[in-house]
Design a protein around this motif. Sequence first.
Motif, PDB file in Angstrom:
ATOM      1  N   TYR A  67      -0.046   4.064  -9.159  1.00 60.52           N
ATOM      2  CA  TYR A  67       0.481   3.771  -7.820  1.00 60.52           C
ATOM      3  C   TYR A  67       1.988   3.641  -7.899  1.00 60.52           C
ATOM      4  O   TYR A  67       2.523   2.934  -8.761  1.00 60.52           O
ATOM      5  CB  TYR A  67      -0.151   2.476  -7.277  1.00 60.52           C
ATOM      6  CG  TYR A  67      -1.650   2.646  -7.084  1.00 60.52           C
ATOM      7  CD1 TYR A  67      -2.173   3.067  -5.868  1.00 60.52           C
ATOM      8  CD2 TYR A  67      -2.525   2.435  -8.154  1.00 60.52           C
ATOM      9  CE1 TYR A  67      -3.548   3.268  -5.710  1.00 60.52           C
ATOM     10  CE2 TYR A  67      -3.889   2.641  -8.019  1.00 60.52           C
ATOM     11  CZ  TYR A  67      -4.392   3.061  -6.795  1.00 60.52           C
ATOM     12  OH  TYR A  67      -5.732   3.281  -6.653  1.00 60.52           O
ATOM     13  N   LEU A  69       5.520   2.379  -6.455  1.00 56.60           N
ATOM     14  CA  LEU A  69       5.902   1.232  -5.629  1.00 56.60           C
ATOM     15  C   LEU A  69       7.396   0.961  -5.752  1.00 56.60           C
ATOM     16  O   LEU A  69       8.085   1.568  -6.578  1.00 56.60           O
ATOM     17  CB  LEU A  69       5.082   0.011  -6.067  1.00 56.60           C
ATOM     18  CG  LEU A  69       5.057  -0.334  -7.562  1.00 56.60           C
ATOM     19  CD1 LEU A  69       6.206  -1.244  -7.937  1.00 56.60           C
ATOM     20  CD2 LEU A  69       3.731  -0.994  -7.913  1.00 56.60           C
ATOM     21  N   ARG A  70       7.877   0.072  -4.871  1.00 57.40           N
ATOM     22  CA  ARG A  70       9.278  -0.360  -4.933  1.00 57.40           C
ATOM     23  C   ARG A  70       9.282  -1.669  -5.724  1.00 57.40           C
ATOM     24  O   ARG A  70       8.731  -2.663  -5.265  1.00 57.40           O
ATOM     25  CB  ARG A  70       9.840  -0.604  -3.536  1.00 57.40           C
ATOM     26  CG  ARG A  70       9.600   0.560  -2.588  1.00 57.40           C
ATOM     27  CD  ARG A  70      10.367   0.462  -1.309  1.00 57.40           C
ATOM     28  NE  ARG A  70      10.362  -0.864  -0.696  1.00 57.40           N
ATOM     29  CZ  ARG A  70      10.843  -1.121   0.515  1.00 57.40           C
ATOM     30  NH1 ARG A  70      11.343  -0.142   1.255  1.00 57.40           N
ATOM     31  NH2 ARG A  70      10.818  -2.339   1.006  1.00 57.40           N
ATOM     32  N   HIS A  71       9.887  -1.649  -6.874  1.00 59.20           N
ATOM     33  CA  HIS A  71       9.776  -2.808  -7.752  1.00 59.20           C
ATOM     34  C   HIS A  71      10.341  -4.074  -7.121  1.00 59.20           C
ATOM     35  O   HIS A  71       9.817  -5.179  -7.293  1.00 59.20           O
ATOM     36  CB  HIS A  71      10.469  -2.532  -9.095  1.00 59.20           C
ATOM     37  CG  HIS A  71      10.079  -3.506 -10.158  1.00 59.20           C
ATOM     38  ND1 HIS A  71      10.792  -4.658 -10.399  1.00 59.20           N
ATOM     39  CD2 HIS A  71       9.024  -3.529 -11.003  1.00 59.20           C
ATOM     40  CE1 HIS A  71      10.201  -5.330 -11.364  1.00 59.20           C
ATOM     41  NE2 HIS A  71       9.120  -4.670 -11.749  1.00 59.20           N
ATOM     42  N   LEU A  82      -0.501  -4.874  -2.599  1.00 61.39           N
ATOM     43  CA  LEU A  82       0.258  -3.796  -1.950  1.00 61.39           C
ATOM     44  C   LEU A  82      -0.703  -2.931  -1.144  1.00 61.39           C
ATOM     45  O   LEU A  82      -1.862  -2.754  -1.536  1.00 61.39           O
ATOM     46  CB  LEU A  82       0.923  -2.910  -3.014  1.00 61.39           C
ATOM     47  CG  LEU A  82       2.017  -3.542  -3.878  1.00 61.39           C
ATOM     48  CD1 LEU A  82       2.345  -2.638  -5.047  1.00 61.39           C
ATOM     49  CD2 LEU A  82       3.268  -3.775  -3.041  1.00 61.39           C
ATOM     50  N   VAL A  84      -1.919   0.656   0.233  1.00 63.36           N
ATOM     51  CA  VAL A  84      -1.820   2.084  -0.142  1.00 63.36           C
ATOM     52  C   VAL A  84      -1.688   2.905   1.137  1.00 63.36           C
ATOM     53  O   VAL A  84      -2.579   2.878   1.995  1.00 63.36           O
ATOM     54  CB  VAL A  84      -3.078   2.538  -0.926  1.00 63.36           C
ATOM     55  CG1 VAL A  84      -2.921   3.970  -1.404  1.00 63.36           C
ATOM     56  CG2 VAL A  84      -3.353   1.621  -2.107  1.00 63.36           C
ATOM     57  N   LEU A  98       8.455   4.651   2.320  1.00 63.46           N
ATOM     58  CA  LEU A  98       7.665   3.551   1.785  1.00 63.46           C
ATOM     59  C   LEU A  98       8.240   2.244   2.343  1.00 63.46           C
ATOM     60  O   LEU A  98       9.394   1.908   2.095  1.00 63.46           O
ATOM     61  CB  LEU A  98       7.822   3.573   0.264  1.00 63.46           C
ATOM     62  CG  LEU A  98       6.650   3.162  -0.594  1.00 63.46           C
ATOM     63  CD1 LEU A  98       5.433   4.004  -0.286  1.00 63.46           C
ATOM     64  CD2 LEU A  98       7.030   3.294  -2.058  1.00 63.46           C
ATOM     65  N   CYS A 101       6.244  -3.752   0.538  1.00 63.03           N
ATOM     66  CA  CYS A 101       4.909  -4.051  -0.003  1.00 63.03           C
ATOM     67  C   CYS A 101       3.909  -2.922   0.231  1.00 63.03           C
ATOM     68  O   CYS A 101       2.699  -3.154   0.412  1.00 63.03           O
ATOM     69  CB  CYS A 101       4.388  -5.377   0.547  1.00 63.03           C
ATOM     70  SG  CYS A 101       5.301  -6.750  -0.155  1.00 63.03           S
ATOM     71  N   GLN A 102       4.422  -1.706   0.285  1.00 63.58           N
ATOM     72  CA  GLN A 102       3.532  -0.553   0.391  1.00 63.58           C
ATOM     73  C   GLN A 102       3.601   0.238  -0.921  1.00 63.58           C
ATOM     74  O   GLN A 102       4.574   0.127  -1.675  1.00 63.58           O
ATOM     75  CB  GLN A 102       3.967   0.347   1.553  1.00 63.58           C
ATOM     76  CG  GLN A 102       3.750  -0.319   2.909  1.00 63.58           C
ATOM     77  CD  GLN A 102       4.132   0.596   4.040  1.00 63.58           C
ATOM     78  OE1 GLN A 102       5.011   1.443   3.921  1.00 63.58           O
ATOM     79  NE2 GLN A 102       3.448   0.422   5.177  1.00 63.58           N
ATOM     80  N   CYS A 103       2.559   1.018  -1.166  1.00 60.99           N
ATOM     81  CA  CYS A 103       2.575   1.878  -2.354  1.00 60.99           C
ATOM     82  C   CYS A 103       1.868   3.180  -2.033  1.00 60.99           C
ATOM     83  O   CYS A 103       1.248   3.309  -0.968  1.00 60.99           O
ATOM     84  CB  CYS A 103       1.913   1.167  -3.538  1.00 60.99           C
ATOM     85  SG  CYS A 103       0.155   0.918  -3.304  1.00 60.99           S
ATOM     86  N   ALA A 116      10.494   4.857  -3.915  1.00 65.19           N
ATOM     87  CA  ALA A 116       9.651   4.281  -4.976  1.00 65.19           C
ATOM     88  C   ALA A 116      10.401   4.427  -6.302  1.00 65.19           C
ATOM     89  O   ALA A 116      11.077   5.434  -6.527  1.00 65.19           O
ATOM     90  CB  ALA A 116       8.316   5.004  -5.042  1.00 65.19           C
TER      91      ALA A 116
END
Length: 416
Positions: A67, A69-71, A82, A84, A98, A101-103, A116
């Motif tokens: 997945y 994601l934004r760290h 998160l 999806v 994005l 808290c989205q992935c 991301a």
Amino acid sequence: MEQTDRCADLLNSLSLAEAQAHIFASVTPISGIECVPLKQAQGRFLAETISAPISLPPFPNSAMDGYALRHGDIAGQRGSLLTVIGTAFAGKPYEGLLGQCQCVRIFTGAAMPTEADTVIMQEDVICEGDQIRLTRTVSPYANVRPIGDEIHAGECLLERGKMLQAAELGLMASAGIPKATVTRKLRVAFFSTGDELRPVEESLMYGQIYDSNRYLLHSLLNCQSIEAIDMGVVPDDATAVKQALLDASRQADAVISSGGVSVGDLDFVTASLAELGHVGFWKVAVKPGKPFAFGRIGPAWFFGLPGNPVAVMVTFRQLVRPALHRLMGTQPKLPLRLQAVCRTPLKKSPGRMEFQRGQFESDMEGGISVTGFSGQGAHQLLGMSRANCLIVLPKDNAGVKLGERVEIEPLFDDFF
Ligand code: AMP
Ligand code: MG
């Protein structure tokens, strides 16, 4: 040979290192290039240095199935939840943005969605409906291959003189380079000399032997960068040898002969070379292989190898192949040498460097051990066939005791 003759002979001989230095300093790369599609470039030498036209990888992508994601959203914390919002496949990027808290579900090789920066492996999450929960902390930028990770556009991808093999051809393809500019093929003419020699298809009369050197030279010259020209067997006759040398030098960049290079009554090669061109030197203090002529006839380089087949193989590896490398525009490559413990005593008299046939293997302690065997004659190809290495004994060595360390040259590097 008388003792005094032998001493004089040794004094007039070059050491192997001197002979190599002399040859490599003399020969210069051939000119002439051609442009060939990658599939025809196998085994050819690059005639130009290539810069990367694009970065590799050309875009940031995922190194794992997981997945994206934004760290910053989660600080990588175990337990974070998160949502999806889409999927990115290799070749089918996720086009959306994005949010916090989205992935995005992502697969190996897929482009990273905009914004991301990190991929968490699928093994490190649990799915809860359309959400995932991290079961491990993930570091920033984990599992992402950044743009130019391997090479940036404009950097040197491959250097001139490099032989193109599987890795290089794949690399060029990955950089979008469809053709290679390579050095033209080196033309190498070779012939055997000797009244006693018969082609392998014919029958033998008493006192005759089959010509093995042309067959083994044909095999040693097997390289996509070489056009090998078999000029047959030349009789022990001054006029015939001269004619063969002239014919060969007119159609080749390098000429290789075997036999007739010593000082016997019927050894015409060196004298003919001196008459037609230039003799660089003609004795090298190695066993097998002492009579060895090097020189030039017109534009062609000449290598006069001894007649005995094992001596042909030994001198080819040490003196001819590296010179052909240089002619083809790459660095001369000398055979690889390794240290080994000798498991048999070896006989040797001081005076000449010697290449004995041996069999090496890895021993229980992770080292290498080597055994010598009988059948070391310069005419005995059976020994060469049984051997997987040559044991290199320096000039002053006076024999090897069981358990002593020696240098070996594995024979499996016998390619160009
Ligand atoms: P030479 O250097 O011509 O005196 O040859 C040395 C030895 O090598 C002699 O016993 C030759 O018969 C042998 N010899 C020479 N040329 C070949 C060849 N092409 N194939 C097999 N043996 C050869
Ligand atoms: Mg001969």
